[in-house]
Design an enzyme around this catalytic site. Structure first.
Site: not given
Ligand code: PGA
Length: 255
Positions: A167, A95, A97, A213, A11, A9, A173
């Site tokens: 998640e 997601h 976000e 992460s 983003k 992803n 993140g």
């Molecule tokens: P990250 O993001 O690996 O940077 O923690 C995962 C995601 O939001 O899909």
């Protein structure tokens, strides 16, 4: 046995050039990684360019979002058919976000999931609890509510063809990864819930990805859990070497 799905992803990152370079670097190694399924999800404006960079390598293309309507006066939105038109087979929906920054509800995500399936796209539906929800002992309840709301009204066959991504929001993140046991607990609960809501065969078929992460140094442990069928990777998917290293962990575990 479920095949691992290793999904990037991206983003709101990359440029047209750096995205094509990243996809090209992944595509160049896809041949050695055929024991797992690979998916990259660039920003929508770069989908066509990334598709061209992938060429006929075995790397699937996904979007990070879409709108549930087919066409019309929805300024700024993109439909499932448009995503298919530029070569997408998958779309990430709900997601965290989008849930927490853009205000998407389970109802919105449900409409999108249905529209994606109707158009022949594979939805990657995300669920996950906030830190305060985990600390309050509400993880299972939150995941169940999000699952039921986001996938409401789907047939067992549609659910079997949907990818779920767990998640935990506190792990996205942040560099704070869920322990393999924490991930497995939620994944096993989700599979049990799918068996209850649909049937055992559907629960066995659904791929449940872990996200938050995931890095090359924790991938083997996470992917090694019984009910973890892949990874949804943010930060580490922006470096081809890291993304490929995570995919290789999946290849090794598939032997
Ligand atoms: P990250 O993001 O690996 O940077 O923690 C995962 C995601 O939001 O899909």
């Amino acid at each position: 046995m479920r095949k691992f799905l290793i999904a990037g992803n991206w983003k709101m990152n990359t440029t047209a050039a750096s995205g094509a370079e990243l996809a090209g670097a992944v595509a160049a190694q896809a041949g050695e990684l055929s024991a797992v399924d690979l998916l990259v999800c660039p920003p929508s404006v770069y989908l066509a360019g990334v598709k061209a960079a992938i060429g006929d390598a075995n790397v699937a293309l996904g979007a990070q979002n879409m709108y549930h309507e087919a066409s019309g006066a929805f300024t700024g939105e993109v439909s499932a058919d448009m995503l298919k038109d530029v070569g997408c087979t998958h779309v990430i929906l709900g997601h965290s976000e989008r849930r927490h920054i853009l205000g998407e509800t389970d109802e919105d995500i449900n409409k999108k999931t249905k529209a994606a399936l109707a158009a022949g796209l594979i939805p990657v539906v995300c669920v996950g609890e906030l830190l305060e929800e985990r600390e309050a002992g509400k993880t299972a309840e939150v995941i169940q509510t999000q699952f039921d709301g986001s996938l409401a009204g789907l047939t067992a066959e549609q659910v079997a063809g949907t990818v779920i991504a767990y998640e935990p929001v506190w792990a996205i993140g942040t560099g704070k990864v869920a322990t393999p046991e924490q991930a497995e607990e939620v994944h096993a609960d989700l599979r049990k819930l799918i068996a209850e809501r649909y049937n055992a065969a559907t629960a066995e078929a659904v791929r449940i990805l872990y996200g938050g992460s995931v890095k090359p140094d924790n991938a083997t442990e996470l992917l090694g859990q019984d009910d973890v069928d892949g990874a949804l990777i943010g930060g580490a998917s922006l470096k081809a070497a890291d993304f490929v290293a995570i995919a290789k962990a999946g290849v090794e575990l598939s032997k």
